[in-house]
Design an enzyme around this catalytic site. Structure first.
Site, PDB file in Angstrom:
ATOM      1  N   GLY A 138       0.803  -1.213   0.000  1.00  0.00           N
ATOM      2  CA  GLY A 138       0.000   0.000   0.000  1.00  0.00           C
ATOM      3  C   GLY A 138       0.832   1.257   0.000  1.00  0.00           C
ATOM      4  CD  GLU A 150      -1.726  -1.035  -3.869  1.00  0.00           C
ATOM      5  OE1 GLU A 150      -2.439  -1.580  -4.713  1.00  0.00           O
ATOM      6  OE2 GLU A 150      -1.820  -1.264  -2.645  1.00  0.00           O
ATOM      7  CD  GLU A 206       0.446  -5.655  -2.065  1.00  0.00           C
ATOM      8  OE1 GLU A 206       0.198  -4.486  -1.724  1.00  0.00           O
ATOM      9  OE2 GLU A 206       1.324  -5.946  -2.908  1.00  0.00           O
TER      10      GLU A 206
END
Length: 705
Positions: free
Chosen positions: A104, A107, A127
């Site tokens: 994340g 991201e 992930e």
């Protein structure tokens, strides 16, 4: 919540600083704080640009994965909502990536308009290692910014890339390698972009160019990664998500990504991989030892006894960590051969580009050799790595008793022998410990640390912390035959060999095991390890079992007598011609003759029986190991079996696998074979802990002694 991120104005730039040490995990508090700060900057007319920065050494380690099991990861605002808010903000957002940006965290950066990074920063989407796919736009934005090949590799492998690599690929826009304040450099970069009227760069406006990709690109990619992704659920969904990025507008691609993420989230593979993630991080917690108040010993020099394959591999771990190491071997010729092997291993690594010539020289300069025990007088840790024989090991420890300084930790690399018996020949059993490295010792991540009855707390804690220093995963075991790993897998060997007597072929057993997810079937493992080694290592076990089961490992014993030692002799359970192997009808005849000798009726065996009879006893032995306190947690057993013995990680280890399929199912299977088999009462009697937990409807992970 107000401190989860910090807000500061620097001129016309709002600096939003992630402030959740140590890794800025994107839990609900930080997500909400980020969104609030972002809106504050958007609403402030004095703000032209926004910089996302970090208050620590890590930019952002990604999602707080503890929230996956509680549902907190989906609580509003969720991460996709935060990333979408960053991308759609009407003002330029610049991510200032000072260190790791994973999952994340990456991201967040991908959703920003521009990215500036320190050269040492590493960025990745790991992930897939948790049984998931990037769920906050990573599968849609990375292909648009860096291209499909890079995105597929990063997302399906989980490997991080360096900032320089990603700068070359166009994902990172600027590297900051000057010796000036990084956040200030990011603010200056933001001001420059504003002055130049740099445009917003929303991924929804970027089309993916697939014109240079072959028509069957995705099919070929699937074939390429199939050997390492067999049995895993997430990699295929990762590919499907990237395919969607190529075919759909961003908004629709994000919806597809979310649907695939939710598919992955509720799978046995995701639960298994996340279980191992937490189990690996929990192995260093030693019951009964307060790590904050227990001092550790200073390890500045290490000695290794034995210059063979194992001794040399052990030494390399410490050389790699920059720790001066001395190898002792009473045979000077063998010692020189061993040093040559170490150098050759390093030279091979240099050839592969993973080590520089300068680093090779630095490591070899840390290495000393000797044939005299008196030269070990300044070693802080001595690891004995001689032949697996109690008398030989006792002789070595008597010598160490005389030559090593007070306070030196004396370790044995035994894989099965009694550490307490070895410690008893010294006057300082508090300094004696087991350090069971797995072969090849310089490659395998697992290190079983065996805690003797009198091992001092500080010696044990020192070993655990040193293991981390040399990049091993340390698991503490109590003293018993085989410790955690070899004891738990002994019934796997025993039953596989018993099945040969009953009519299964080596090839059939191999196939059942590899279909389950083992990298090799047990018969192939036996041939690779060497039938002579397997038989000799179990000589003491046979002495304890012959009255219970005279047929114990009968086929390997007969092959050993015929000097069929496996791959190294060209014949074992299979016939080998170079790297190729084929079945050997003679082995089936040997097994049939042995079956007749022990009055065993051969029959056709189904795959399900082979699987249950070889896997369920591992679980059962694991229950005994847990109940006896040999392992502190069921997760410790899983880490040992996954990292040291090839138990498929997408099943999470034997105890997690049992928790997943249900302990009642395992118990029923054991009781079935307990009744059916000639030795069922001996080998398939359920462990009391398994019966207790199954009856209560609990799992192994629920057990607390």
């Amino acid at each position: 919540m107000s401190n989860a991120s910090l807000y500061q104005l620097r001129g016309s730039t709002a600096v939003i600083t992630l402030n959740q040490p140590p890794v800025n995990g994107l839990g609900q508090a930080l997500r909400q704080s980020l969104l609030t700060s972002l809106q504050r900057a958007v609403d402030d007319d004095a703000v032209d640009t926004i910089v996302l920065a970090s208050s620590g050494k890590v930019f952002c380690g990604g999602a707080d994965i503890t929230e996956f099991s509680t549902g907190g990861a989906l609580a509003k605002p969720d991460l996709p909502q935060v990333c979408n808010a960053i991308e759609t903000a009407p003002k330029l957002v610049i991510a200032a990536i000072n260190g790791l940006a994973l999952g994340g965290g990456f991201e967040l950066a991908l959703a920003s308009d521009y990215r500036i990074a320190l050269p040492q920063a590493r960025l990745g989407l790991p992930e897939v290692n948790l049984g998931l796919l990037p769920g906050a736009g990573g599968t849609q934005r990375l292909p648009r910014l860096g291209g499909v090949p890079l995105a597929l590799d990063m997302i399906t492998s989980g490997r991080p890339y360096g900032a320089a690599q990603l700068c070359d690929a166009g994902v990172v826009d600027r590297l900051h390698d000057a010796d000036t304040d990084f956040v200030e450099a990011a603010v200056t970069y933001a001001a420059q972009l504003s002055a130049e009227s740099a445009p917003k760069r929303r991924c929804e406006d970027i089309a993916i160019d697939t014109s240079e990709l072959p028509d069957n690109y995705f099919t070929e990619f699937r074939t390429t990664i199939a050997p390492r992704t067999h049995g895993y659920y997430a990699p295929e969904r990762c590919i499907q998500a990237v395919e969607a990025a190529c075919e759909l507008p961003l908004a629709e691609g994000l919806q597809r990504e979310n649907a695939l993420f939710m598919e992955c989230l509720d799978t046995p593979q995701a639960r298994a991989q996340q279980h191992l993630f937490f189990a690996e991080r929990g192995v260093g917690k030693i019951p009964g030892i307060d790590t904050s108040s227990t001092p550790v010993r200073d390890i500045r020099k290490v000695a290794v006894i034995g210059s063979g394959t194992m001794g040399g591999g052990i030494a390399m771990n410490f050389l790699n960590a920059g720790i001066p190491t001395i190898i002792l071997d009473l045979n000077a010729e063998a010692l020189q051969r061993g040093i040559g092997v170490i150098r050759k291993n390093y030279e091979y690594t240099v050839k592969k580009g993973r080590l520089s010539s300068e680093q090779l020289d630095q490591r070899m300069a840390l290495l000393q050799t000797t044939t005299d025990y008196t030269d070990l007088d300044d070693a802080d840790l001595v690891i004995e790595a001689v032949f697996e024989n109690m008398d030989i090991k006792k002789k070595v420890f008597r010598a160490l008793e005389q030559s090593c300084k007070p306070g030196a930790i004396l370790a044995t690399n035994t894989s099965t022998l009694d550490v307490d018996e070895i410690a008893a020949v010294t006057s300082r059993p508090q300094d004696v410990i087991g350090l069971h490295f797995f072969s090849p010792a310089n490659v395998m991540k697992l290190l079983e640390i065996v805690r003797g009855e009198q091992t001092a707390d500080d010696a044990l804690l020192t070993a655990v912390q040193l293991a981390r220093r040399i990049k091993k995963v340390p698991v503490v075991s109590g003293v018993c035959w085989g410790f955690i790993g070899n004891r738990a897998t002994e019934p796997y060997v025993r039953e596989s060999m018993a099945l040969l007597l009953e009519g299964a072929t080596p090839a059939q057993i191999d196939r059942v095991h590899t279909d389950f997810g083992m990298p090799m079937g047990l018969p192939s493992v036996v041939d690779l390890a060497g039938i002579d080694i397997v038989v000799q290592a179990r000589a003491d076990r046979r002495a304890h079992t012959v009255d219970l089961d005279p047929s114990y490992c009968a086929v390997p014993r007969k092959l050993f007598e015929l000097e069929r030692f496996g791959q190294k002799s060209g014949r074992g359970l299979f016939i080998y011609e170079g790297r190729a192997r084929r079945e050997d009808p003679e082995v089936l005849q040997i097994a049939a003759t042995a079956a007749e000798e022990f009055a065993i009726e051969q029959r056709e065996l189904g795959d399900e029986e082979i699987l249950e009879r070889t896997i369920y006893p591992i679980i059962n032995e694991g229950a005994r190991i847990l109940e006896e306190g040999i392992a502190a947690r069921s997760g410790d057993i899983d880490v040992v079996l996954a990292y040291g013995f090839g138990f498929p990680r997408y099943r999470g280890g034997p105890m997690q696998y049992a928790d997943e399929i249900g302990l009642d199912r395992v118990l029923a299977g054991l009781n079935k074979y307990r009744k059916q088999l000639r030795y069922g009462e001996t080998w398939f009697k359920p462990a009391p802990l398994l019966e207790k937990l199954a009856k209560a409807g609990k799992k192994f992970r629920d057990y607390r002694p």
